[in-house]
Design an enzyme around this catalytic site. Structure first.
Site, mmCIF file in Angstrom:
data_model
loop_
_atom_site.group_PDB
_atom_site.id
_atom_site.type_symbol
_atom_site.label_atom_id
_atom_site.label_comp_id
_atom_site.label_asym_id
_atom_site.label_seq_id
_atom_site.Cartn_x
_atom_site.Cartn_y
_atom_site.Cartn_z
ATOM 1 N N SER A 1 17.971 -5.950 4.201
ATOM 2 C CA SER A 1 18.632 -5.228 4.027
ATOM 3 C C SER A 1 19.745 -5.040 4.333
ATOM 4 C CB SER A 1 17.514 -3.823 5.722
ATOM 5 O OG SER A 1 18.917 -2.718 5.447
ATOM 6 N N TYR B 1 16.722 -4.676 14.394
ATOM 7 C CA TYR B 1 16.458 -4.622 13.168
ATOM 8 C C TYR B 1 17.155 -5.132 12.122
ATOM 9 C CZ TYR B 1 15.232 -2.701 8.431
ATOM 10 O OH TYR B 1 15.038 -2.241 7.325
ATOM 11 N N ASN C 1 1.083 -0.886 0.112
ATOM 12 C CA ASN C 1 0.182 0.025 0.146
ATOM 13 C C ASN C 1 0.805 1.279 -0.224
ATOM 14 O OD1 ASN C 1 0.497 -0.554 3.262
ATOM 15 N ND2 ASN C 1 -0.292 1.028 3.633
HETATM 16 N N1 LIG Z 1 13.405 2.043 3.295
HETATM 17 C C1 LIG Z 1 14.730 2.522 3.068
HETATM 18 O O1 LIG Z 1 15.505 3.143 3.291
HETATM 19 C C2 LIG Z 1 14.745 0.480 3.272
HETATM 20 C C3 LIG Z 1 16.315 -0.181 3.441
HETATM 21 C C4 LIG Z 1 16.156 -1.606 3.802
HETATM 22 C C5 LIG Z 1 15.489 -2.202 3.149
HETATM 23 N N2 LIG Z 1 13.545 -1.741 3.773
HETATM 24 C C6 LIG Z 1 12.974 -2.438 3.705
HETATM 25 O O2 LIG Z 1 12.564 -2.628 2.178
HETATM 26 C C7 LIG Z 1 10.935 -2.967 3.333
HETATM 27 C C8 LIG Z 1 10.050 -1.733 2.861
HETATM 28 O O3 LIG Z 1 9.733 -0.828 2.944
HETATM 29 P P1 LIG Z 1 9.358 0.699 2.964
HETATM 30 O O4 LIG Z 1 10.228 1.424 3.348
HETATM 31 O O5 LIG Z 1 8.937 1.155 2.074
HETATM 32 O O6 LIG Z 1 8.820 0.787 4.040
HETATM 33 P P2 LIG Z 1 7.406 1.838 4.205
HETATM 34 O O7 LIG Z 1 7.017 2.779 3.738
HETATM 35 O O8 LIG Z 1 6.826 2.397 5.925
HETATM 36 O O9 LIG Z 1 6.423 0.516 3.854
HETATM 37 C C9 LIG Z 1 6.350 -0.151 4.687
HETATM 38 C C10 LIG Z 1 4.941 -1.263 5.256
HETATM 39 O O10 LIG Z 1 4.689 -2.441 5.738
HETATM 40 C C11 LIG Z 1 3.027 -2.508 6.059
HETATM 41 N N3 LIG Z 1 3.485 -3.436 7.303
HETATM 42 C C12 LIG Z 1 3.910 -2.712 8.775
HETATM 43 N N4 LIG Z 1 3.837 -3.208 9.813
HETATM 44 C C13 LIG Z 1 2.861 -4.461 9.112
HETATM 45 C C14 LIG Z 1 2.081 -5.439 9.926
HETATM 46 N N5 LIG Z 1 2.202 -5.311 11.199
HETATM 47 N N6 LIG Z 1 1.493 -6.296 8.939
HETATM 48 C C15 LIG Z 1 1.203 -5.711 7.655
HETATM 49 N N7 LIG Z 1 2.282 -4.875 7.030
HETATM 50 C C16 LIG Z 1 3.034 -4.189 8.208
HETATM 51 C C17 LIG Z 1 3.252 -0.926 6.356
HETATM 52 O O11 LIG Z 1 1.941 -0.710 6.135
HETATM 53 P P3 LIG Z 1 0.905 0.221 7.024
HETATM 54 O O12 LIG Z 1 0.749 1.583 5.369
HETATM 55 O O13 LIG Z 1 -0.642 -0.210 7.515
HETATM 56 O O14 LIG Z 1 1.638 0.626 8.478
HETATM 57 C C18 LIG Z 1 3.707 -0.587 4.671
HETATM 58 O O15 LIG Z 1 2.633 -1.069 3.777
HETATM 59 C C19 LIG Z 1 11.029 -3.288 4.464
HETATM 60 O O16 LIG Z 1 10.864 -4.585 4.451
HETATM 61 C C20 LIG Z 1 12.094 -2.867 5.074
HETATM 62 O O17 LIG Z 1 13.101 -3.249 6.356
HETATM 63 C C21 LIG Z 1 13.639 -0.363 3.411
#
Ligand SMILES: NC(=O)c1ccc[n+]([C@@H]2O[C@H](COP(=O)([O-])OP(=O)(O)OC[C@H]3O[C@@H](n4cnc5c(N)ncnc54)[C@H](OP(=O)(O)O)[C@@H]3O)[C@@H](O)[C@H]2O)c1
Length: 330
Positions: A167, A196, A24
């Site tokens: 990550s 994390y 989402n």
């Molecule tokens: N952004 C970065 O720099 C980065 C770097 C390394 C790795 N990552 C990894 O990439 C992935 C995506 O992250 P993002 O950066 O796109 O973060 P984000 O914008 O915060 O999106 C995270 C997603 O996970 C969902 N989520 C969180 N808790 C949940 C739960 N209990 N049940 C179901 N869904 C849940 C959120 O839903 P809601 O909207 O309902 O909260 C949202 O859809 C993650 O696994 C993160 O660890 C990100």
């Protein structure tokens, strides 16, 4: 960081079915959007129906705009096929409800993108008595994969994939099975970055222990570091001033990616035909990169698997528990 989008713009089979957890927003949103643009059926599995519907409406509006612009590679005929399914990874009950609903829907499954995640959350425990990041990022996704791999095996395709969003934080992690829950630590001593990183290390270990067992099947597992991406990921560490500064400085010096750039490795791992049957690769910027020796250690991997199966035992069938039994005496 900008430049050309680096996944193949190929039309996908309209029956190809792809689940994106946390589709989402952020990286998951762009992943779900582009895979739908290329023609596959996409299921956004997330916890809020309202947020999912907003995302789906936005994807449809962006699709119309891309079509009018004549964007290369996107499907030109028919509507996008994109749906919501309820999933809260912080609850094993909710995760099992998602699994049961998926199985009873009779849907096929070709690609499962375990994208949802939370980062550097303060010490917290779920209703299942697991450390929150351990459960949301790793354990609940593991439960989904254990139950849906049989659906993938029956999909009729010789190329099914599981993509785990890990990550580079895994490089800072450590493995000690007695400390996975972090409940020996007080709230103040709980190292949020390390825990994390640990959850992200477990996902890479999962890739290795799963591929070992899936090597003669149509299912392969890959993992990803998306880069430093400007998303909502900082929601759970707004109180950590130094990390807010780190993100701000990264942005200032051009080290961050936008969500689409962050999604490229996921999309590429999910759909690039050249990666058919590829296993045990950790991608960064769509290129194979190194994992650490802790992640590659087979005893660690099997120890983690044993611990994980124990935590999931009320949610597994006897067949699954038998199929995934640890391969070595621990
Ligand atoms: N952004 C970065 O720099 C980065 C770097 C390394 C790795 N990552 C990894 O990439 C992935 C995506 O992250 P993002 O950066 O796109 O973060 P984000 O914008 O915060 O999106 C995270 C997603 O996970 C969902 N989520 C969180 N808790 C949940 C739960 N209990 N049940 C179901 N869904 C849940 C959120 O839903 P809601 O909207 O309902 O909260 C949202 O859809 C993650 O696994 C993160 O660890 C990100």
């Amino acid at each position: 960081m900008g430049g050309k989008v680096s996944f193949p713009r190929i039309n996908l089979d309209r029956d190809k079915t792809v689940v994106v957890t946390g589709g989402n927003t952020g990286i998951g949103y762009e992943t779900a959007k582009w895979i739908a643009f290329l023609g596959a059926k996409v299921i956004i599995a997330c916890r809020s129906e309202e947020r999912a519907n907003e995302a789906i409406n936005k994807i449809k509006a962006e699709y119309q705009a891309e079509k009018e612009r004549g964007t290369d590679g996107i499907i030109k005929d028919g509507d996008l096929n994109i749906e919501f399914m309820q999933l809260d990874l912080s609850s094993l009950k909710s995760t099992k409800r998602f699994i049961d609903a998926y199985k009873s829907s009779g849907r096929k499954l070709h690609v499962l993108i375990c994208n949802a995640g939370i980062a550097m959350h303060e010490q917290a425990y779920t209703e299942d008595e697991n450390e929150l990041m351990f459960q949301v990022n790793y354990l609940s996704h593991l439960l989904i994969t254990l139950h849906l791999i049989p659906v993938m095996k029956e999909s009729g395709s010789d190329d099914c994939r599981i993509v785990l969003l890990s990550s580079a934080a895994h490089l800072m992690a450590a493995f000690d099975v007695t400390k996975i829950q972090g409940n020996h630590l007080s709230k103040d001593n709980f190292d949020r970055l390390k825990y994390y990183g640990n959850s992200k290390l477990y996902q890479i270990m999962q890739m290795y222990y799963m591929n070992r067992r899936l090597k003669d099947t149509n299912v392969s597992v890959l993992s990803i570091h998306p880069g430093i991406v400007e998303t909502e990921i900082d929601r759970s560490f707004q109180d950590l001033g130094r990390w807010k500064v780190f993100f701000r400085m990264s942005k200032l010096f051009g080290f961050t990616k936008n969500p689409l750039e962050g999604a490229e490795s996921s999309i590429n791992a999910a759909i690039n035909p050249d990666l058919k049957g590829t296993r045990d690769v950790y991608f960064q910027n769509c290129k194979a990169s190194s994992t650490n020796s802790t992640a590659r250690n087979m005893v660690n991997q099997e120890t983690l698997l044993k611990f994980s199966l124990e935590r999931l035992k009320d949610y597994l069938t006897e067949d699954i528990a038998k199929d995934w039994m640890p391969e070595i005496q621990i």
